[in-house]
Design a protein around this motif. Structure first.
Motif, PDB file in Angstrom:
ATOM      1  N   LYS A 191       3.346   2.229  -0.065  1.00  0.00           N
ATOM      2  CA  LYS A 191       3.585   1.396  -1.239  1.00  0.00           C
ATOM      3  C   LYS A 191       2.769   1.888  -2.440  1.00  0.00           C
ATOM      4  CE  LYS A 191       6.371  -1.625   0.710  1.00  0.00           C
ATOM      5  NZ  LYS A 191       7.798  -1.771   0.301  1.00  0.00           N
ATOM      6  N   THR A 225       5.623  -3.662  -6.824  1.00  0.00           N
ATOM      7  CA  THR A 225       5.118  -2.702  -5.839  1.00  0.00           C
ATOM      8  C   THR A 225       6.298  -2.172  -5.046  1.00  0.00           C
ATOM      9  OG1 THR A 225       3.001  -3.864  -5.671  1.00  0.00           O
ATOM     10  CG2 THR A 225       3.572  -2.372  -3.869  1.00  0.00           C
ATOM     11  N   SER A 227       7.845   1.553  -2.637  1.00  0.00           N
ATOM     12  CA  SER A 227       7.661   2.891  -2.078  1.00  0.00           C
ATOM     13  C   SER A 227       8.766   3.809  -2.604  1.00  0.00           C
ATOM     14  CB  SER A 227       7.741   2.824  -0.550  1.00  0.00           C
ATOM     15  OG  SER A 227       9.049   2.413  -0.154  1.00  0.00           O
ATOM     16  N   ASP A 230      11.864   2.564  -1.239  1.00  0.00           N
ATOM     17  CA  ASP A 230      12.380   1.393  -1.961  1.00  0.00           C
ATOM     18  C   ASP A 230      13.161   1.826  -3.206  1.00  0.00           C
ATOM     19  OD1 ASP A 230      11.227  -0.417  -0.161  1.00  0.00           O
ATOM     20  OD2 ASP A 230       9.342  -0.481  -1.293  1.00  0.00           O
ATOM     21  N   GLN A 290      -1.490   2.019  -4.390  1.00  0.00           N
ATOM     22  CA  GLN A 290      -1.294   0.564  -4.348  1.00  0.00           C
ATOM     23  C   GLN A 290      -2.589  -0.121  -4.752  1.00  0.00           C
ATOM     24  OE1 GLN A 290       0.230  -0.942  -0.641  1.00  0.00           O
ATOM     25  NE2 GLN A 290       0.163  -3.080  -1.297  1.00  0.00           N
TER      26      GLN A 290
END
Length: 319
Positions: A191, A225, A227, A230, A290
């Motif tokens: 993340k 947030t 990745s 994502d 992150q």
């Protein structure tokens, strides 16, 4: 107390850097704040006309042309300010140290240095060569804060810029729909905190309303947030565009960085964007991108006056 009732401890703000995309975002945020702040924009003389045009018709702004090498001129301008926000680029970090010293001498109460990136309180992030100038500024701020009548400081950290992430620097190919993902063994699942540059400005103004909360501390803010995985999934779900990821092992990045660092030690002109990108990507791959890790929280969760830009909106703007 609701966000609407928050009253800034200081109203007179100096903005260091008047031209470019990031200053434009801050100017927009201060415009929307109306007379809540009185803003003096320090800009190099060659950028004066562009900066003045950007704030024409907004009486809360003043534009001050400045030669940063003239400390007397800088002192005169800063002696009328309570807060300094630095938007200098990495190339201007050496200038920032001078500004910190002059600002304290001029009686500035609060200094927000040019951070707006990875959290440098994470030891491995603070060792990244790219951030040597930021670490020097932190050391200068923290050292002077221990003295009598020291100037307060706040580090606003934001993670990666969401609206600058999908581009060749980060190995995205928007024509062929491919992306090279730095991989620490989890296929892009690490993340990363992201903030659009406009949200960076809005959140920084939210920090200005909370001096007691953030005095001599770090404010961690993010729009969202996500990745790499994502982002790829968001392109498919929002825009129907399928990106094909290629996973580059962390060990490959690390070997390339070692080689680039050795070459730069012999000849600094060999430093290129790939070496800079590799430093950031290694941090992202290992979870150091992150902000809300190791017991730390996102302060932006408690700033209701800001409506953060979601990932879907960024993706929709690209495809």
């Amino acid at each position: 107390m609701s966000a609407a009732k928050l009253i800034p401890a200081f109203r007179r703000v100096a903005l260091i850097g008047g031209s470019g995309p990031m200053p434009a975002c801050f100017i927009q945020a201060f415009k929307q704040a109306g007379d809540e702040f009185e803003v003096t924009i320090l800009t190099r003389k060659e950028s004066l006309k562009v900066t003045e045009k950007a704030v024409t018709g907004y009486p809360q702004f003043h534009v001050a042309p400045v030669d940063y090498s003239d400390e007397g001129e800088l002192f005169k301008i800063l002696s009328r300010q309570q807060v300094v926000i630095s938007l200098l680029t990495p190339a201007g970090m050496q200038t920032q140290e001078t500004i910190i010293r002059v600002a304290r001498a001029a009686g500035v109460k609060w200094f927000l240095p040019s951070e707006f990136g990875l959290d440098l309180s994470v030891p491995a992030n603070s060792e990244i060569p790219l951030f040597a100038g930021k670490i020097a500024a932190r050391n200068a701020l923290e050292e002077q804060a221990t003295r009598s009548e020291g100037m307060a400081y706040t580090y606003v950290v934001t993670g990666a810029f969401a609206d600058m992430f999908v581009n060749p620097f980060h190995d995205w190919d928007t024509e062929n729909h491919t992306v090279v993902v730095p991989d620490a063994g989890n296929q892009g699942q690490s993340k990363i905190s992201f903030t659009t540059r406009q949200d960076v400005a809005y959140y920084t103004l939210a920090v200005l309303r909370r001096f007691d909360q953030f005095k001599n501390k770090t404010a961690r803010v993010a729009s969202f947030t996500a990745s790499y995985a994502d982002w790829v999934a968001a392109f498919k779900s929002v825009s129907g565009v399928k990106y094909t990821p290629t996973y580059e092992p962390l060990a490959v990045l690390e070997r390339r960085m070692v080689s680039a660092a050795a070459a730069a030690a012999k000849d600094p002109t060999t430093i290129d964007f790939k070496y800079i990108a590799d430093q950031l990507h290694a941090a992202m791959a290992t979870g150091r991108g992150q902000l809300d890790i190791d017991g730390k929280k996102l302060d932006s969760d408690d700033m209701p006056e800001v409506s953060p830009t979601p990932l879907a909106a960024i993706v929709a703007d690209i495809h």
